[in-house]
Scaffold this active site. Structure first.
Site, short mmCIF file in Angstrom:
data_model
loop_
_atom_site.label_atom_id
_atom_site.label_comp_id
_atom_site.label_asym_id
_atom_site.label_seq_id
_atom_site.Cartn_x
_atom_site.Cartn_y
_atom_site.Cartn_z
N GLY A 134 -21.15 35.83 -43.60
CA GLY A 134 -20.83 35.63 -45.03
C GLY A 134 -22.06 35.31 -45.85
O GLY A 134 -22.94 36.15 -46.04
N GLY A 187 -4.24 29.60 -45.03
CA GLY A 187 -4.79 30.86 -45.55
C GLY A 187 -6.08 31.28 -44.89
O GLY A 187 -6.78 32.17 -45.37
N GLU A 190 -5.47 35.61 -41.00
CA GLU A 190 -4.70 36.70 -41.61
C GLU A 190 -3.29 36.69 -41.01
O GLU A 190 -3.08 36.15 -39.92
CB GLU A 190 -5.33 38.05 -41.24
CG GLU A 190 -6.80 38.15 -41.45
CD GLU A 190 -7.15 38.68 -42.82
OE1 GLU A 190 -6.27 39.32 -43.42
OE2 GLU A 190 -8.27 38.45 -43.27
N ASP A 201 -13.79 41.00 -34.29
CA ASP A 201 -14.62 40.79 -35.49
C ASP A 201 -16.00 40.26 -35.06
O ASP A 201 -17.04 40.72 -35.55
CB ASP A 201 -13.90 39.80 -36.42
CG ASP A 201 -14.75 39.41 -37.62
OD1 ASP A 201 -14.90 40.25 -38.52
OD2 ASP A 201 -15.28 38.28 -37.63
N LYS A 205 -19.86 42.01 -35.42
CA LYS A 205 -21.03 41.31 -35.98
C LYS A 205 -22.16 41.28 -34.95
O LYS A 205 -23.34 41.41 -35.29
CB LYS A 205 -20.62 39.90 -36.42
CG LYS A 205 -19.66 39.95 -37.62
CD LYS A 205 -19.01 38.61 -37.89
CE LYS A 205 -18.08 38.68 -39.10
NZ LYS A 205 -17.20 37.53 -39.22
N GLY A 302 -15.12 33.75 -47.11
CA GLY A 302 -14.64 33.15 -48.36
C GLY A 302 -15.22 33.86 -49.57
O GLY A 302 -16.26 34.52 -49.49
N1 HSE Z 1 -12.36 36.93 -40.65
C1 HSE Z 1 -13.72 36.52 -40.53
C2 HSE Z 1 -13.78 35.09 -40.04
C3 HSE Z 1 -14.49 36.58 -41.81
O1 HSE Z 1 -12.76 34.47 -39.79
O2 HSE Z 1 -14.89 34.59 -39.87
C4 HSE Z 1 -14.85 37.97 -42.18
O3 HSE Z 1 -15.70 38.53 -41.26
#
Ligand code: HSE
Length: 448
Positions: A134, A187, A190, A201, A205, A302
């Site tokens: 992020g 929240g 998802e 995910d 990365k 965020g």
């Molecule tokens: N869904 C990811 C997380 C953020 O929970 O870190 C977006 O990559």
């Protein structure tokens, strides 16, 4: 005053953050750039999203292809996510010589080679700082600030949802299902959290981190990926007793050209900085030969944290465009055609220490039988905890092994599972003890 004209694809959470930041910091950005950043079109199906941001109907561009093709758009911000139409739109923009900013880690991990080549061919720039961590400036750090060094390993807590669930489990004594429900309620997770909790995910990365750190093309299919769904309260408590915290780590190491690439729950020494990363925060620990260990910490997701990374990329590409600097050639820190395909070390060759938990009948000889199977497979035991008898018919036996090849361990666990007195599938969690050598253990003296 000169202008850089921006077309925005997608105005969800991050898109809204970008619009707000461009507006809130408009004068500041203008001063930094010596030119104006102007949003000229937004492709977003939900017209209420534009209204909520006070954007006039003249900015609505229902057709994203038309927006990308517009002659007055210099820079495209892709925040649709997913593979299509995001991938085609990015390629179209780059082929037309427009700069692109994206947060789309899944797309870049899977199809990055094509996208980065398209950027190199056209000389257009692609910014993707928001795709990992992020708001944490890890992409630029690896590509630019650490470019003079050779990197040995990268350890990342790069999924805030998983880190938050593991923090809740560890601090509130809740089981996984309850902690996940709580993450959904606030929240953070998802409605369909599989991409996060199954580790995918983080694997996406990791592909980008490995490319930047080691100059390799690594695809998600090459990353051993295990999520956090099987982590239990019992294991968290035992880990604590042994001096560890359980974290979902994305790990990449370069072992003389063989790349280790894996995402899985990992036991991290409690006194390591990574163990103290709580909640939705992310942290990335890079170990470099000359520099040693560095840590990058902050909010990994965020609206506003991610928007800051997107806007920084916009500014960077705008500066290059205004100064006629080439921007498309090294988005991953190497000339794109010199990136090599990652030669990934098979998991069986991995050598690490492990935590093992067996649920066994509480009777004489059980410990000996398990130890004997481990011994036959060349696995040495570092410590054992046998928890006290309760009313239960089975008791947990916890072992910590010395370093052993994973291939041997898997074979041993298969044999142990077949012992009559072992009642459930053995649990094993890899330990990263050598992290200690990476951070804070030295005296800070200079080596050359
Ligand atoms: N869904 C990811 C997380 C953020 O929970 O870190 C977006 O990559």
């Amino acid at each position: 005053m000169k202008e850089i004209r921006i077309g925005l694809l997608g105005c969800g959470t991050i898109g809204a953050g970008v619009v707000k930041l461009l507006r809130r910091n408009g004068a500041l950005l203008e001063r930094k750039l010596g030119a104006r950043l102007r949003l000229v079109g937004v492709a977003e199906r939900r017209s209420e999203a534009l209204r909520a941001l006070g954007l006039g109907p003249e900015l609505a561009s229902p057709n994203p292809v038309a927006l990308v093709e517009r002659g007055d758009v210099d820079l495209v911000v892709e925040l649709f996510g997913g593979y299509e139409p995001a991938g085609s739109l990015i390629l179209k923009a780059l082929q037309a010589g427009k700069d692109v900013v994206t947060a789309n880690k899944a797309l870049l991990a899977e199809h990055g080679a094509r996208i980065f080549k398209a950027a190199a061919r056209s000389g257009a720039g692609i910014g993707f700082e928001a795709s990992v961590g992020g708001g944490i400036p890890i992409i630029r750090a690896l590509r630019e600030s650490l470019a003079g060094d050779r990197h040995r390993s990268v350890y990342g807590i790069v999924n805030g949802t998983c880190n938050s669930i593991l923090t809740t489990m560890s601090e509130q004594g809740r089981e996984f299902a309850e902690a996940l429900a709580e993450a959904k309620r606030i929240g953070l997770a998802e409605a369909n959290p599989a991409l996060d909790i199954d580790g995918h995910d983080a694997a996406h990365k990791l592909c980008l981190l490995a490319a930047l750190a080691f100059g390799v093309i690594l695809t998600p299919a090459q990353v051993y990926t295990e999520g956090i769904g099987a982590v239990t309260q019992t294991d968290i408590a035992c880990a604590r007793e042994l001096g560890y915290a359980i974290k979902l780590l994305a790990i990449a190491k370069d072992e003389d050209g063989a790349i280790e690439a894996r995402v899985h729950p990992t036991m991290v020494p409690q006194n390591h900085l990574l163990a103290s990363v709580r909640g939705a925060f992310n942290a990335i620990n890079v170990h470099s030969e000359a520099l040693g260990s560095t840590m990058y910490f902050g909010l990994g997701a965020g609206e506003m944290p991610t928007a800051t990374a997107v806007v920084a990329d916009i500014l960077d590409l705008a500066r290059r465009r205004l100064n006629a600097c080439a921007s498309g050639s090294h988005p991953l820190g190497y000339p794109t055609d010199l990136l090599r395909k990652a030669r990934v070390k098979p998991m069986g060759d991995l050598v690490c220490e492990c935590y093992l938990r067996f649920m066994v009948d509480d009777r004489p000889g059980v410990l000996g039988s398990i130890a004997s199977v481990l011994g036959r497979h060349g696995i040495s035991i570092a410590s054992v905890i046998q928890q006290g008898r309760g009313k239960e018919t089975t008791v947990p036996v916890i072992m910590r092994t010395h370093e052993a090849p994973e291939r041997n361990l898997m074979r041993a666990l298969g044999a142990i599972r077949r012992l009559k007195m072992v009642r459930t599938r053995p649990v094993f969690i890899r330990i990263e003890d050598r992290l200690q050598a990476a951070v804070g253990s030295g005296d800070g003296s200079q080596k050359s």
